[in-house]
Design a protein around this motif. Structure first.
Motif, PDB file in Angstrom:
ATOM      1  N   THR A 152       0.358 -40.093 -19.353  1.00  0.00           N
ATOM      2  CA  THR A 152       0.383 -38.724 -18.848  1.00  0.00           C
ATOM      3  C   THR A 152       0.147 -38.742 -17.351  1.00  0.00           C
ATOM      4  OG1 THR A 152      -0.487 -36.483 -19.180  1.00  0.00           O
ATOM      5  CG2 THR A 152      -2.092 -38.271 -19.123  1.00  0.00           C
ATOM      6  N   CYS A 153       0.558 -37.686 -16.675  1.00  0.00           N
ATOM      7  CA  CYS A 153       0.223 -37.482 -15.271  1.00  0.00           C
ATOM      8  C   CYS A 153      -1.073 -36.691 -15.226  1.00  0.00           C
ATOM      9  CB  CYS A 153       1.333 -36.733 -14.535  1.00  0.00           C
ATOM     10  SG  CYS A 153       0.969 -36.465 -12.777  1.00  0.00           S
ATOM     11  N   LEU A 154      -2.137 -37.309 -14.711  1.00  0.00           N
ATOM     12  CA  LEU A 154      -3.444 -36.658 -14.677  1.00  0.00           C
ATOM     13  C   LEU A 154      -3.573 -35.666 -13.531  1.00  0.00           C
ATOM     14  CD1 LEU A 154      -6.077 -39.439 -15.447  1.00  0.00           C
ATOM     15  CD2 LEU A 154      -5.365 -37.574 -16.928  1.00  0.00           C
ATOM     16  N   ALA A 155      -3.005 -35.985 -12.389  1.00  0.00           N
ATOM     17  CA  ALA A 155      -3.148 -35.119 -11.220  1.00  0.00           C
ATOM     18  C   ALA A 155      -1.936 -35.270 -10.318  1.00  0.00           C
ATOM     19  CB  ALA A 155      -4.422 -35.466 -10.451  1.00  0.00           C
ATOM     20  N   SER A 156      -1.424 -34.152  -9.832  1.00  0.00           N
ATOM     21  CA  SER A 156      -0.303 -34.178  -8.896  1.00  0.00           C
ATOM     22  C   SER A 156      -0.796 -34.581  -7.511  1.00  0.00           C
ATOM     23  CB  SER A 156       0.340 -32.789  -8.828  1.00  0.00           C
ATOM     24  OG  SER A 156      -0.565 -31.867  -8.221  1.00  0.00           O
ATOM     25  N   HIS A 157       0.147 -34.757  -6.580  1.00  0.00           N
ATOM     26  CA  HIS A 157      -0.229 -35.088  -5.206  1.00  0.00           C
ATOM     27  C   HIS A 157      -1.144 -34.021  -4.617  1.00  0.00           C
ATOM     28  CE1 HIS A 157       3.425 -37.414  -5.952  1.00  0.00           C
ATOM     29  NE2 HIS A 157       3.066 -38.220  -4.973  1.00  0.00           N
ATOM     30  N   TYR A 158      -0.890 -32.787  -4.961  1.00  0.00           N
ATOM     31  CA  TYR A 158      -1.677 -31.685  -4.426  1.00  0.00           C
ATOM     32  C   TYR A 158      -3.061 -31.618  -5.064  1.00  0.00           C
ATOM     33  CZ  TYR A 158      -3.016 -26.924  -3.163  1.00  0.00           C
ATOM     34  OH  TYR A 158      -3.693 -25.819  -2.691  1.00  0.00           O
ATOM     35  N   ASP A 159      -3.165 -31.967  -6.342  1.00  0.00           N
ATOM     36  CA  ASP A 159      -4.427 -31.831  -7.068  1.00  0.00           C
ATOM     37  C   ASP A 159      -5.341 -33.040  -6.942  1.00  0.00           C
ATOM     38  OD1 ASP A 159      -3.901 -29.269  -8.095  1.00  0.00           O
ATOM     39  OD2 ASP A 159      -2.682 -30.111  -9.712  1.00  0.00           O
ATOM     40  N   SER A 160      -4.814 -34.208  -6.598  1.00  0.00           N
ATOM     41  CA  SER A 160      -5.636 -35.414  -6.599  1.00  0.00           C
ATOM     42  C   SER A 160      -6.405 -35.565  -5.296  1.00  0.00           C
ATOM     43  CB  SER A 160      -4.778 -36.659  -6.839  1.00  0.00           C
ATOM     44  OG  SER A 160      -4.072 -37.009  -5.666  1.00  0.00           O
ATOM     45  N   LYS A 161      -7.558 -36.234  -5.382  1.00  0.00           N
ATOM     46  CA  LYS A 161      -8.380 -36.482  -4.196  1.00  0.00           C
ATOM     47  C   LYS A 161      -7.710 -37.450  -3.227  1.00  0.00           C
ATOM     48  CE  LYS A 161     -12.780 -35.846  -6.641  1.00  0.00           C
ATOM     49  NZ  LYS A 161     -14.049 -36.496  -7.061  1.00  0.00           N
ATOM     50  N   THR A 162      -6.842 -38.301  -3.747  1.00  0.00           N
ATOM     51  CA  THR A 162      -6.218 -39.330  -2.910  1.00  0.00           C
ATOM     52  C   THR A 162      -4.968 -38.835  -2.195  1.00  0.00           C
ATOM     53  OG1 THR A 162      -4.832 -40.150  -4.705  1.00  0.00           O
ATOM     54  CG2 THR A 162      -7.047 -41.100  -4.498  1.00  0.00           C
ATOM     55  N   GLY A 163      -4.387 -37.737  -2.665  1.00  0.00           N
ATOM     56  CA  GLY A 163      -3.107 -37.286  -2.140  1.00  0.00           C
ATOM     57  C   GLY A 163      -1.927 -37.970  -2.798  1.00  0.00           C
ATOM     58  N   ASP A 164      -2.202 -38.858  -3.756  1.00  0.00           N
ATOM     59  CA  ASP A 164      -1.147 -39.527  -4.532  1.00  0.00           C
ATOM     60  C   ASP A 164      -1.122 -38.951  -5.946  1.00  0.00           C
ATOM     61  OD1 ASP A 164      -0.903 -41.229  -2.319  1.00  0.00           O
ATOM     62  OD2 ASP A 164      -2.346 -42.656  -3.158  1.00  0.00           O
ATOM     63  N   GLY A 165      -0.009 -39.085  -6.600  1.00  0.00           N
ATOM     64  CA  GLY A 165       0.042 -38.738  -8.011  1.00  0.00           C
ATOM     65  C   GLY A 165      -0.763 -39.746  -8.824  1.00  0.00           C
ATOM     66  N   ILE A 166      -1.605 -39.253  -9.731  1.00  0.00           N
ATOM     67  CA  ILE A 166      -2.445 -40.131 -10.547  1.00  0.00           C
ATOM     68  C   ILE A 166      -1.938 -40.082 -11.990  1.00  0.00           C
ATOM     69  CG2 ILE A 166      -4.771 -40.657 -11.348  1.00  0.00           C
ATOM     70  CD1 ILE A 166      -4.364 -41.007  -8.340  1.00  0.00           C
ATOM     71  N   TRP A 167      -1.618 -41.258 -12.517  1.00  0.00           N
ATOM     72  CA  TRP A 167      -1.068 -41.384 -13.859  1.00  0.00           C
ATOM     73  C   TRP A 167      -2.012 -42.200 -14.734  1.00  0.00           C
ATOM     74  CZ3 TRP A 167       3.881 -39.542 -15.394  1.00  0.00           C
ATOM     75  CH2 TRP A 167       4.583 -38.899 -14.385  1.00  0.00           C
ATOM     76  N   ALA A 168      -1.932 -41.977 -16.025  1.00  0.00           N
ATOM     77  CA  ALA A 168      -2.782 -42.698 -16.979  1.00  0.00           C
ATOM     78  C   ALA A 168      -1.936 -43.168 -18.147  1.00  0.00           C
ATOM     79  CB  ALA A 168      -3.898 -41.790 -17.488  1.00  0.00           C
ATOM     80  N   ARG A 169      -2.319 -44.318 -18.700  1.00  0.00           N
ATOM     81  CA  ARG A 169      -1.662 -44.784 -19.920  1.00  0.00           C
ATOM     82  C   ARG A 169      -2.690 -45.483 -20.808  1.00  0.00           C
ATOM     83  NH1 ARG A 169       2.146 -50.020 -18.236  1.00  0.00           N
ATOM     84  NH2 ARG A 169       0.424 -51.460 -17.751  1.00  0.00           N
ATOM     85  N   ASN A 170      -2.440 -45.429 -22.103  1.00  0.00           N
ATOM     86  CA  ASN A 170      -3.315 -46.091 -23.062  1.00  0.00           C
ATOM     87  C   ASN A 170      -3.260 -47.596 -22.872  1.00  0.00           C
ATOM     88  OD1 ASN A 170      -4.188 -43.753 -24.366  1.00  0.00           O
ATOM     89  ND2 ASN A 170      -2.440 -43.751 -25.760  1.00  0.00           N
ATOM     90  N   ALA A 171      -4.390 -48.246 -23.075  1.00  0.00           N
ATOM     91  CA  ALA A 171      -4.473 -49.701 -23.024  1.00  0.00           C
ATOM     92  C   ALA A 171      -5.544 -50.142 -23.994  1.00  0.00           C
ATOM     93  CB  ALA A 171      -4.797 -50.191 -21.613  1.00  0.00           C
ATOM     94  N   MET A 172      -5.503 -51.416 -24.397  1.00  0.00           N
ATOM     95  CA  MET A 172      -6.494 -51.929 -25.326  1.00  0.00           C
ATOM     96  C   MET A 172      -7.901 -51.836 -24.758  1.00  0.00           C
ATOM     97  SD  MET A 172      -5.080 -52.680 -28.114  1.00  0.00           S
ATOM     98  CE  MET A 172      -3.543 -53.176 -28.886  1.00  0.00           C
ATOM     99  N   ALA A 173      -8.006 -51.919 -23.422  1.00  0.00           N
ATOM    100  CA  ALA A 173      -9.327 -51.930 -22.801  1.00  0.00           C
ATOM    101  C   ALA A 173      -9.832 -50.541 -22.454  1.00  0.00           C
ATOM    102  CB  ALA A 173      -9.300 -52.790 -21.545  1.00  0.00           C
TER     103      ALA A 173
END
Length: 294
Positions: A129-150
């Motif tokens: 999923t996309c967690l935060a757009s460029h406008y919404d994220s603290k970094t100014g980058d788009g933040i994405w997430a994906r499931n992983a075993m860890a």
């Protein structure tokens, strides 16, 4: 040639793939894929004598039967090779608190809870999923997430973002890393010994711990379940069991019986407990979709 075992989302499984378990003798070749009314995928094998449901975003292990790497996906995914791996988070809430602008995340009217629930649903359905757009994220980058075993891997859509490949890193405007190297899953194994005399009293002759707070990887857990807990008895008949118990054979010397029980010992173990039970094929007759109750 030996075909590699891949960890992919259920939505990317193809007919002809081999669904892999920790013990190869339980592996099955997927012959047909259908979908249920609730959009879960059902895999069919062994001439329709075996089937199993998985959510599209659930991670599973398969072996490709043709040369090459990943086959085309059933649905669009980001090109992860062009993203920068930032951190591994334990939950969506932790990730959003670390990377979503505080004033925008915590708007009135339960906005934070709605955003978290929506991202959790996307992860469960699609595996990312996309967690935060460029406008919404603290970094100014788009933040994405994906499931992983860890856990949940967080990515920046900037290929040169700092923290790439690491497991910690502070988001701008904070002195504390939003996600850090995670405490491993931990488990307790208890035992109970029953003799003829104690059975008459309805109690154990002896009980205690084989070990406590034992750290395990997901692979370690699945291997333990497959080796020592095949056919184990769940603590509840519905929902995710709080523990499982394996009943041993009778001791030929004193006639006693020894049983062992496995208990998740921290919140991370509870998070991956139901998935490990499903992977190992330990508990098949109960509904594992509901949350584990403390």
């Amino acid at each position: 040639m030996a075909h590699p075992v891949l960890t992919i989302t259920a939505a990317n499984v193809r007919e002809g793939d081999t669904l892999c378990f920790s013990s190869p003798r339980f592996n099955v070749v997927i012959e047909r894929i259908t979908s249920d009314a609730d959009d879960r995928l059902r895999f069919h094998a062994n001439d329709e004598t075996w089937s199993e449901c998985r959510s599209p975003g659930e991670l599973i292990m398969v072996q490709r039967t043709s040369d090459g790497s990943y086959h085309p996906c059933r649905h669009w995914q980001p090109d992860w090779s062009k993203f920068s791996l930032l951190v591994v988070a334990a939950s969506v809430a932790e990730a959003m608190d670390g990377y979503y602008k505080h004033d925008r995340l915590n708007r009135p009217g339960g906005h934070r809870e709605v955003l978290i629930a929506s991202s959790e649903a996307s992860l469960a359905k699609d595996g990312f999923t996309c967690l935060a757009s460029h406008y919404d994220s603290k970094t100014g980058d788009g933040i994405w997430a994906r499931n992983a075993m860890a856990g949940i891997e967080l990515f920046s859509d900037d290929p040169h973002a700092s923290g790439a490949g690491g497991t910690s890193g502070a988001a701008p405007g904070t002195n504390t890393p939003p996600a850090t190297a995670l405490d491993p899953m931990r488990f307790n194994q208890t035992y109970g010994v029953v003799t003829d005399e104690s059975a008459e009293q309805g109690d154990f002759a002896e009980r205690g711990y084989d070990w406590e707070n034992e750290p395990m990887t997901f692979r370690d857990l699945v291997q333990l379940l497959t080796r020592d807990y095949r056919g184990a008895e769940p603590s509840e008949s519905h929902g995710v069991p709080r523990w499982i118990t394996a009943h041993g054979e009778q001791d030929v010397v004193d006639g006693s019986y020894r049983e062992i029980s496995l208990h998740p010992a921290n919140s991370r173990a509870e998070r991956w407990w139901s998935r490990a039970l499903r992977y190992a094929g330990v508990v098949r007759s109960i509904d594992l979709n509901t949350s584990m109750k403390g």
